[in-house]
Design a protein around this motif. Structure first.
Motif, PDB file in Angstrom:
ATOM      1  N   VAL A 147       0.692  -0.911   0.202  1.00  0.00           N
ATOM      2  CA  VAL A 147       0.481   0.233   0.569  1.00  0.00           C
ATOM      3  C   VAL A 147       0.563   1.077   0.217  1.00  0.00           C
ATOM      4  O   VAL A 147       0.620   2.462  -0.318  1.00  0.00           O
ATOM      5  CB  VAL A 147      -0.841   0.035   1.174  1.00  0.00           C
ATOM      6  CG1 VAL A 147      -0.458   0.364   2.212  1.00  0.00           C
ATOM      7  CG2 VAL A 147      -2.455   1.169   1.032  1.00  0.00           C
ATOM      8  N   LEU A 148       2.384   0.642   0.566  1.00  0.00           N
ATOM      9  CA  LEU A 148       2.878   2.755   0.193  1.00  0.00           C
ATOM     10  C   LEU A 148       3.852   2.339  -0.657  1.00  0.00           C
ATOM     11  O   LEU A 148       3.551   3.731  -1.742  1.00  0.00           O
ATOM     12  CB  LEU A 148       4.495   2.091   1.186  1.00  0.00           C
ATOM     13  CG  LEU A 148       4.075   2.010   2.993  1.00  0.00           C
ATOM     14  CD1 LEU A 148       5.228   1.875   3.561  1.00  0.00           C
ATOM     15  CD2 LEU A 148       3.011   2.785   2.861  1.00  0.00           C
ATOM     16  N   LYS A 150       1.323   2.264  -3.389  1.00  0.00           N
ATOM     17  CA  LYS A 150       0.470   2.375  -3.932  1.00  0.00           C
ATOM     18  C   LYS A 150       0.683   3.960  -4.103  1.00  0.00           C
ATOM     19  O   LYS A 150      -0.317   4.057  -4.841  1.00  0.00           O
ATOM     20  CB  LYS A 150      -0.859   1.487  -4.385  1.00  0.00           C
ATOM     21  CG  LYS A 150      -1.206   0.177  -4.377  1.00  0.00           C
ATOM     22  CD  LYS A 150      -2.356  -0.057  -4.221  1.00  0.00           C
ATOM     23  CE  LYS A 150      -2.931  -1.846  -4.512  1.00  0.00           C
ATOM     24  NZ  LYS A 150      -4.235  -1.991  -4.137  1.00  0.00           N
ATOM     25  N   SER A 151       0.456   4.663  -2.467  1.00  0.00           N
ATOM     26  CA  SER A 151       0.268   5.593  -2.104  1.00  0.00           C
ATOM     27  C   SER A 151       1.363   6.417  -3.510  1.00  0.00           C
ATOM     28  O   SER A 151       0.612   7.744  -3.454  1.00  0.00           O
ATOM     29  CB  SER A 151       0.567   5.594  -0.883  1.00  0.00           C
ATOM     30  OG  SER A 151      -0.441   5.337  -0.202  1.00  0.00           O
ATOM     31  N   ALA A 153       2.512   6.050  -5.669  1.00  0.00           N
ATOM     32  CA  ALA A 153       1.905   5.816  -7.323  1.00  0.00           C
ATOM     33  C   ALA A 153       0.695   7.012  -7.084  1.00  0.00           C
ATOM     34  O   ALA A 153       0.740   7.894  -7.829  1.00  0.00           O
ATOM     35  CB  ALA A 153       1.100   4.789  -7.750  1.00  0.00           C
ATOM     36  N   VAL A 154      -0.168   7.524  -6.427  1.00  0.00           N
ATOM     37  CA  VAL A 154      -1.260   8.309  -6.685  1.00  0.00           C
ATOM     38  C   VAL A 154      -0.666   9.152  -6.350  1.00  0.00           C
ATOM     39  O   VAL A 154      -1.160  10.331  -6.922  1.00  0.00           O
ATOM     40  CB  VAL A 154      -1.804   7.894  -4.915  1.00  0.00           C
ATOM     41  CG1 VAL A 154      -2.819   8.575  -5.284  1.00  0.00           C
ATOM     42  CG2 VAL A 154      -2.929   6.623  -5.133  1.00  0.00           C
ATOM     43  N   MET A 155       0.377   9.458  -5.824  1.00  0.00           N
ATOM     44  CA  MET A 155       1.145  10.678  -5.884  1.00  0.00           C
ATOM     45  C   MET A 155       1.972  11.271  -6.967  1.00  0.00           C
ATOM     46  O   MET A 155       2.898  11.632  -6.939  1.00  0.00           O
ATOM     47  CB  MET A 155       1.795  11.401  -4.328  1.00  0.00           C
ATOM     48  CG  MET A 155       1.493  11.159  -3.154  1.00  0.00           C
ATOM     49  SD  MET A 155       1.945  11.427  -1.640  1.00  0.00           S
ATOM     50  CE  MET A 155       1.654  10.061   0.088  1.00  0.00           C
ATOM     51  N   ARG A 156       1.668  10.336  -7.856  1.00  0.00           N
ATOM     52  CA  ARG A 156       2.409   9.930  -8.985  1.00  0.00           C
ATOM     53  C   ARG A 156       3.795  10.421  -8.993  1.00  0.00           C
ATOM     54  O   ARG A 156       4.483  11.154  -9.663  1.00  0.00           O
ATOM     55  CB  ARG A 156       1.736  11.490  -9.834  1.00  0.00           C
ATOM     56  CG  ARG A 156       0.427  11.356 -10.732  1.00  0.00           C
ATOM     57  CD  ARG A 156      -0.400  12.612 -10.389  1.00  0.00           C
ATOM     58  NE  ARG A 156      -0.095  13.553 -11.295  1.00  0.00           N
ATOM     59  CZ  ARG A 156       0.435  13.263 -12.683  1.00  0.00           C
ATOM     60  NH1 ARG A 156      -1.232  12.442 -12.672  1.00  0.00           N
ATOM     61  NH2 ARG A 156       0.405  13.924 -13.798  1.00  0.00           N
ATOM     62  N   MET A 157       4.287  10.042  -8.175  1.00  0.00           N
ATOM     63  CA  MET A 157       6.358  10.099  -7.898  1.00  0.00           C
ATOM     64  C   MET A 157       6.850   8.625  -8.969  1.00  0.00           C
ATOM     65  O   MET A 157       6.573   8.227  -9.557  1.00  0.00           O
ATOM     66  CB  MET A 157       6.535   9.263  -6.264  1.00  0.00           C
ATOM     67  CG  MET A 157       6.099  10.132  -5.149  1.00  0.00           C
ATOM     68  SD  MET A 157       6.253   9.665  -3.505  1.00  0.00           S
ATOM     69  CE  MET A 157       7.284   9.919  -3.385  1.00  0.00           C
ATOM     70  N   GLN A 161      12.182   8.407  -7.292  1.00  0.00           N
ATOM     71  CA  GLN A 161      11.344   8.882  -6.384  1.00  0.00           C
ATOM     72  C   GLN A 161      10.979   8.535  -5.174  1.00  0.00           C
ATOM     73  O   GLN A 161      10.925   8.924  -3.821  1.00  0.00           O
ATOM     74  CB  GLN A 161      10.281  10.110  -6.111  1.00  0.00           C
ATOM     75  CG  GLN A 161      11.513  11.636  -6.889  1.00  0.00           C
ATOM     76  CD  GLN A 161       9.659  12.291  -7.922  1.00  0.00           C
ATOM     77  OE1 GLN A 161       9.262  12.642  -8.280  1.00  0.00           O
ATOM     78  NE2 GLN A 161       9.861  13.552  -7.857  1.00  0.00           N
ATOM     79  N   ARG A 165      12.354   8.463  -1.636  1.00  0.00           N
ATOM     80  CA  ARG A 165      11.507   8.923  -0.256  1.00  0.00           C
ATOM     81  C   ARG A 165      10.927   8.401   0.176  1.00  0.00           C
ATOM     82  O   ARG A 165      10.025   8.270   1.266  1.00  0.00           O
ATOM     83  CB  ARG A 165      10.966  10.096  -0.988  1.00  0.00           C
ATOM     84  CG  ARG A 165      11.737  10.796  -1.712  1.00  0.00           C
ATOM     85  CD  ARG A 165      12.088  12.230  -0.964  1.00  0.00           C
ATOM     86  NE  ARG A 165      11.109  12.478   0.088  1.00  0.00           N
ATOM     87  CZ  ARG A 165      10.645  14.071  -0.427  1.00  0.00           C
ATOM     88  NH1 ARG A 165      10.478  14.279  -0.871  1.00  0.00           N
ATOM     89  NH2 ARG A 165       9.626  14.098   0.862  1.00  0.00           N
ATOM     90  N   ILE A 166      10.347   7.103  -0.782  1.00  0.00           N
ATOM     91  CA  ILE A 166       8.989   6.054   0.053  1.00  0.00           C
ATOM     92  C   ILE A 166      10.360   4.610   0.552  1.00  0.00           C
ATOM     93  O   ILE A 166      10.025   4.682   2.039  1.00  0.00           O
ATOM     94  CB  ILE A 166       8.336   5.509  -0.771  1.00  0.00           C
ATOM     95  CG1 ILE A 166       7.351   6.877  -1.345  1.00  0.00           C
ATOM     96  CG2 ILE A 166       7.210   4.820  -0.121  1.00  0.00           C
ATOM     97  CD1 ILE A 166       6.152   7.068  -0.208  1.00  0.00           C
ATOM     98  N   PRO A 169      13.114   5.350   3.228  1.00  0.00           N
ATOM     99  CA  PRO A 169      12.399   5.316   4.187  1.00  0.00           C
ATOM    100  C   PRO A 169      12.343   4.134   5.484  1.00  0.00           C
ATOM    101  O   PRO A 169      12.390   3.400   6.284  1.00  0.00           O
ATOM    102  CB  PRO A 169      12.455   6.267   4.661  1.00  0.00           C
ATOM    103  CG  PRO A 169      12.082   7.024   3.311  1.00  0.00           C
ATOM    104  CD  PRO A 169      12.626   6.441   2.307  1.00  0.00           C
ATOM    105  N   ALA A 170      11.186   3.988   4.417  1.00  0.00           N
ATOM    106  CA  ALA A 170      10.668   2.613   5.014  1.00  0.00           C
ATOM    107  C   ALA A 170      11.087   1.483   5.282  1.00  0.00           C
ATOM    108  O   ALA A 170      11.121   0.496   6.372  1.00  0.00           O
ATOM    109  CB  ALA A 170       9.203   2.533   3.629  1.00  0.00           C
ATOM    110  N   ARG A 247       8.649   3.339  15.667  1.00  0.00           N
ATOM    111  CA  ARG A 247       8.094   2.315  14.876  1.00  0.00           C
ATOM    112  C   ARG A 247       7.677   1.544  16.040  1.00  0.00           C
ATOM    113  O   ARG A 247       6.237   0.843  15.636  1.00  0.00           O
ATOM    114  CB  ARG A 247       8.939   2.054  13.644  1.00  0.00           C
ATOM    115  CG  ARG A 247       9.695   2.908  12.869  1.00  0.00           C
ATOM    116  CD  ARG A 247       9.359   2.537  11.859  1.00  0.00           C
ATOM    117  NE  ARG A 247       9.933   3.462  10.501  1.00  0.00           N
ATOM    118  CZ  ARG A 247      10.719   3.075   9.444  1.00  0.00           C
ATOM    119  NH1 ARG A 247       9.635   1.869   9.287  1.00  0.00           N
ATOM    120  NH2 ARG A 247      10.730   4.081   8.891  1.00  0.00           N
TER     121      ARG A 247
END
Ligand SMILES: Nc1ncnc2c1ncn2[C@@H]1O[C@H](COP(=O)(O)OP(=O)(O)O)[C@@H](O)[C@H]1O
Ligand SMILES: [Mg+2]
Lengths: 249, 282
Positions: A147-148, A150-151, A153-157, A161, A165-166, A169-170, A247
């Motif tokens: 889902v991260l 997908k997120s 992709a929704v932010m069009r990264m 990027q 950015r994802i 850090p994840a 976390r």
């Protein structure tokens, strides 16, 4: 400090105290082991006279370079392997059995290739450290929830990027496990290589002192390695805990 | 598609019909997956023909596993349909277009960022200037009841609060199409009703088109202009229910007889489908 860490410190202190007492009472003869207090005093005098400064710098230089190379290239190799599931499936069993191979048997080969000096020492340390980092990177990327992505992709990264950015850090808490191992393996690789076949470095100096019955120097240098490893490990653990603390509930 | 309406809802509906312009259109959309065990394909969704009108609040209800999340993936451009096409604002989409916001069924908060930074994440990337980011984030924090947790990390929050962080993160981008997959699943009933009111207020203010997937029939009945009822897998729309609510509505519609009628009709259709799913498991 919690009760466990107090107990742990007491345990270590008691052990050192016991050795000290056994040495002072000559239960352990001075030929075999010198008292820890004497090791420390001798180490301090070595540091102040600068007798081994060259060797210390040589070793730490090698360790820093090896760890750095192993961590960075291990991460990128992990990233690449992760994006090729077929190749990964073929590779993974090899990675899993990698540490069954005594890497040091290749040391003579590296000496032929790189000569005696930084090159072969760093090569063997990187060889030892890199797979831990690759494995940690693969695990870290696996643990990122879909889902991260997908997120992102929704932010069009873009892919880059998303990686920066994802995914980075994840996966960071897992990567950090790899970093800790890579640093430890770099230490082992560098000191042990210097021990076997080198003209400088802490490992060489310890071997030299051993061969020449300079037990003062030998034990002082061994203590130096122990203290350095402990401090570096403590620092890495500190950062690791800070990373994890966010976390966890 | 039109459906017979009962009673007084006809007037309001005529107004709505006149302002209808298509915003998203699905034509003959299907999606199939490979079965993990046998590697043969199975249809998870469709074929679906559906048009969401600009500014419409559309809800989807259906038995679990019927393809609701798959529908959302295809509708948002996150996944390609196996066949058919999706048009958004007049263009066929092949990836997520600008102006679409998605709230996922799973927790999508970024664990390495504080609540504030989570909410601001997309805004900062999109080049909105600093003060405006501050303003929108502050508004969203208040709106979602997260003001006291701005500096907290997601791990310190409950599941419902994390979901609200994700809702806020999507809404601050002011998307023209908002897709939400069971966003209130982790919330208790009271909070759910109030969040519904807030969502309606926001929907009115922004004029966005909303597609809400939910397992709560009352939520669908209360919030929507239209409710689509999906069949068990492969998901098809077996009923489209026009609620006929005025645009200016809130959770108090639950006390009207019409609400009961809508609920009954939704359950009537869904009961059969749910029984099919239950039966398939035995
Ligand atoms: N990526 C996927 N790969 C294979 N099967 C999938 C995938 N995503 C969903 N499915 C299957 O498609 C069907 C519909 O799933 P989903 O859309 O998640 O249903 P819902 O959201 O309505 O509960 C389910 O049978 C599910 O197992
Ligand atoms: Mg779902």
């Amino acid at each position: 400090m919690n009760i466990e860490s107090v107990l742990r410190s007491l345990l270590v202190a008691a052990f050192i105290g016991l050795i000290e007492w056994l040495c002072r009472t000559h239960v352990i003869p001075p030929m075999v082991l010198i008292p820890p207090s004497q090791m420390l005093m001798h180490l301090l005098s070595l540091v102040s006279t600068g007798q081994y400064s060259q060797d210390i710098l040589f070793s730490f230089g090698n360790i820093v370079v090896s760890a750095f190379v192993a961590i960075i290239s291990g991460f990128f190799i992990g990233l690449a392997v992760h994006s090729m599931p077929r190749f990964r499936a073929a590779l993974e069993p090899l990675l899993a059995s990698y540490y069954a191979v005594p890497t040091f048997i290749f040391y003579p080969v590296f000496i032929v290739v790189f000569g005696v000096g930084h090159g072969s020492i760093i090569a063997i340390a990187v060889l030892l450290a890199i797979v831990a980092m690759i494995t940690a990177t693969l695990t870290g990327l696996d643990r990122i929830p879909n889902v991260l992505r997908k997120s992102a992709a929704v932010m069009r990264m873009s892919r880059l990027q998303t990686a920066w950015r994802i995914q980075l850090p994840a996966a960071l808490p897992y990567l950090f496990g790899g970093v800790k191992l890579a640093v430890a393996y770099s230490f082992i690789g560098v000191i042990a290589s210097e021990f076997i076949l080198s003209g400088s470095g802490i490992g060489y100096a310890i071997a030299f002192a051993y061969n020449n019955f300079e037990s003062d120097n030998m034990y002082a240098l061994m203590l130096l390695v122990l203290i350095s490893v402990t401090l570096i490990n403590a620092a890495l653990n500190f950062f690791d805990r800070r990373l994890q603390a966010r976390r966890q509930r | 598609m039109t459906f017979a309406l009962k009673g007084g809802a006809v007037e309001t509906l005529r107004v709505a019909v006149e302002s209808r312009t298509p915003h998203v259109t699905l034509s003959q959309v299907t999606r199939s997956f490979k079965k993990a065990s046998t590697r043969e394909m199975f249809a998870a969704l469709g074929p679906i023909d559906l048009t969401l009108n600009k500014g419409e609040f559309f809800s989807v209800v259906g038995p679990s596993g019927c393809g609701k999340s798959t529908l959302m993936d295809v509708l948002s451009g996150l996944a390609r349909p196996t066949s058919g096409q999706v048009m958004f604002e007049g263009k066929v989409i092949s990836s997520v277009p600008d102006g679409v916001g998605v709230v996922f069924q799973e927790d999508a908060s970024f664990p390495w960022l504080t609540v504030r930074d989570n909410i601001a994440f997309g805004l900062r990337r999109s080049g909105v200037d600093g003060p405006e980011v501050e303003r929108r984030v502050a508004y969203a924090l208040g709106f979602m009841g997260l003001r006291d947790f701005a500096g907290a990390y997601p791990a310190q929050l409950s599941g419902g609060m994390r979901q609200r962080v994700c809702i806020a993160r999507t809404l601050v981008m002011q998307p023209r199409l908002i897709l939400m997959d069971e966003p209130f699943g982790a919330l208790d009933q009271q909070t759910r009703l109030l969040m519904g009111d807030e969502l309606l207020r926001l929907w009115r203010e922004t004029n966005a088109t909303v597609l809400l997937i939910t397992h709560a029939l009352d939520e669908a009945a209360m919030l929507s202009d239209r409710v689509g009822v999906m069949s068990s897998r492969p998901g098809l729309f077996i009923d489209l229910v026009e609620t006929g609510w005025e645009r200016d509505r809130d959770s108090r519609v639950v006390s009207t007889p019409r609400f009961g009628e809508i609920n009954a009709r939704l359950w009537d259709k869904l009961r059969v489908e749910t029984m099919k799913v239950m039966g398939a498991q035995h």
